[in-house]
Design a protein around this motif. Structure first.
Motif, short mmCIF file in Angstrom:
data_model
loop_
_atom_site.label_atom_id
_atom_site.label_comp_id
_atom_site.label_asym_id
_atom_site.label_seq_id
_atom_site.Cartn_x
_atom_site.Cartn_y
_atom_site.Cartn_z
N ARG A 1 -23.86 46.28 83.76
CA ARG A 1 -23.18 47.57 83.79
C ARG A 1 -22.29 47.74 82.58
O ARG A 1 -21.79 46.77 82.01
CB ARG A 1 -22.36 47.69 85.08
N VAL B 1 -14.90 48.20 87.88
CA VAL B 1 -16.05 47.36 88.20
C VAL B 1 -15.64 46.31 89.23
O VAL B 1 -14.50 45.84 89.24
CB VAL B 1 -16.60 46.67 86.92
N GLU C 1 -23.25 46.74 95.20
CA GLU C 1 -23.38 48.13 94.74
C GLU C 1 -23.92 49.05 95.83
O GLU C 1 -24.76 49.91 95.58
CB GLU C 1 -24.31 48.20 93.52
N ALA D 1 -16.97 56.76 81.66
CA ALA D 1 -17.79 57.26 82.77
C ALA D 1 -17.68 56.38 84.00
O ALA D 1 -17.80 56.86 85.13
CB ALA D 1 -19.24 57.37 82.33
N LYS D 2 -17.46 55.09 83.81
CA LYS D 2 -17.33 54.14 84.92
C LYS D 2 -16.19 53.20 84.59
O LYS D 2 -16.38 52.09 84.09
CB LYS D 2 -18.64 53.37 85.10
N LEU E 1 -18.80 49.20 81.18
CA LEU E 1 -17.46 49.59 81.60
C LEU E 1 -16.90 50.54 80.55
O LEU E 1 -16.70 50.16 79.40
CB LEU E 1 -16.59 48.34 81.73
N GLU F 1 -24.90 53.22 95.76
CA GLU F 1 -25.46 53.77 94.54
C GLU F 1 -26.87 54.27 94.82
O GLU F 1 -27.60 53.71 95.63
CB GLU F 1 -25.49 52.71 93.43
#
Length: 402
Positions: free
Chosen positions: A132, A141, A253, A137-138, A134, A256
């Motif tokens: 992923r 984590v 997760e 947008a995100k 970081l 999602e």
């Protein structure tokens, strides 16, 4: 060997990492498996060259060993790595550039171990464990580290004071019920009852984060009936169930798009894998709560944890989560299923000095005519006397244990 101290490495590791980044030298992805072979050797060689270029005061005979240790710390969690190897540390906390750790339930200030940019880079590399990115947008984590520890990280702009990292260290050693008695978390009367009910009736363990909920579930698992089929479902691997050959699912997760949810896994396990006992690491969402309540009403023995401030509050929170995901359900019917399926609720508390203690343990007897939960207080900590109350009896509990 010169034997560098952690403080020396604390300054050396960020300096070498910055040296590598400014020269465009890639840091290998931190994979679940151990890095070895040509990739690791090439990286270690770059670290050694950097130490020479930066004129690090290490003798030539010690340089290979020190550079190898620096490379290992860069590939892992950098300056935080020693605290993850320290069995006395239960949690590592980073705020901006400042680091503190928890030992024996108390926070200990470590100090500034690197720049905010350094810890931001650490968080980004750890995010790669799950492939992923970081970023804006995100900006947060949740990651299971290779040793089983759990890392949570937030970065700006979500975290306005700089990068924030919490690492809940995986406990290598499990406590048993006798040790919990020795630590005054329980009394012997309570421990004897828990030995008797473990894996035989449905338990809901409530408390704030860090109150010892998972520790208690681990201790209870040593007393599951021999020969029983055990299934475990978690979002992070925290439980250390002391039972041979369980079916173990770690659902990452959840929620999602395209990923299976934890609630679906609970459903598959109790309907298709014939468990006698299902341990759900923690109920935090409506789908998990709904499937868990369904399972404990179908003859499966269930154990789980929930965040709550009291036994009654935990029951109402479980009810609320079910209704959030199943809004067409009648509240009274939902409450009836919870009352029928739940046998014991335990409330744990973390004290100011870091110790954990059972605050209350109740047995459910059903609902009254107005739909309120009827409970019998089996045990309660009496702060005035500084001791636990005598054990009381629950007729419904005794019938279910018969």
């Amino acid at each position: 060997m010169i034997g560098l101290r952690n403080g020396d490495y604390a300054a050396l590791v960020p300096a070498l990492q910055e040296y590598l980044l400014t020269r465009g030298i890639p840091i290998p992805r931190w994979r679940q498996e151990e890095l070895d072979g040509p990739e690791r050797q090439a990286f270690a060689a770059q670290v050694l060259k950097g130490m020479v270029d930066l004129k690090v005061p290490v003798g030539p005979e010690d340089l290979p060993e020190v550079s190898a240790e620096v490379a290992r710390r860069i590939l892992g969690l950098g300056v935080l790595e020693p605290y993850l190897r320290d069995e006395t540390v239960s949690e590592v906390i980073v705020r901006g550039r400042h680091v503190k750790v928890e030992r024996a339930g108390r926070l200990e200030e470590i100090g500034d171990l690197g720049s905010a940019e350094y810890f931001l880079e650490v968080a980004r590399r750890v995010a790669e464990l799950q492939g992923r990115q970081l970023g804006v947008a995100k900006p947060f984590v949740l990651v299971d580290l290779p040793d089983g520890s759990r890392l949570t990280a937030m970065i700006p702009p979500l975290s306005v004071a700089g990068v924030a990292i919490n690492i809940r260290r995986f406990a290598v050693r499990r406590l048993n019920l006798e040790e919990l008695v020795e630590r005054s978390a329980l009394d012997r009367e309570t421990a004897s009852l828990l030995e008797r009910v473990a894996g035989r009736v449905n338990l809901l363990v409530s408390g704030a984060p860090g109150a010892g909920k998972t520790t208690l579930l681990n201790a209870l698992s040593a007393h599951f009936p021999q020969g029983s089929e055990v299934a475990i479902v978690e979002s992070f691997r925290e439980l250390q169930v002391q039972h041979p050959h369980p079916a173990w699912a770690v659902v990452q997760e959840e929620g999602e798009e395209g990923r299976i949810s934890m609630g679906e896994v609970v459903n598959v396990i109790y309907t298709r894998m014939r468990p006698d006992i299902v341990a759900v690491g923690e109920v935090v969402r409506g789908d998990q709560a709904a499937e868990y309540v369904h399972a404990i009403n179908l003859g499966v023995v269930g154990l789980t944890t929930i965040h709550g401030s009291s036994c009654l509050g935990a029951l109402h929170r479980l009810e609320t989560m079910v209704l959030e995901t199943k809004p067409t359900l009648n509240w009274l019917a939902t409450r009836e299923r919870i009352a029928e399926g739940t046998d014991i609720v335990i409330q744990l508390r973390r004290l100011a000095d870091g110790r954990r203690r059972l605050q209350e343990m109740v047995a459910l007897e059903g609902l009254d005519e107005r739909g309120h939960f009827i409970t019998t207080v089996l045990k309660r900590w009496d702060p005035d006397k500084g001791s636990f109350s005598p054990l009381k009896c629950s007729h419904r509990l005794e019938e279910r244990l018969a």
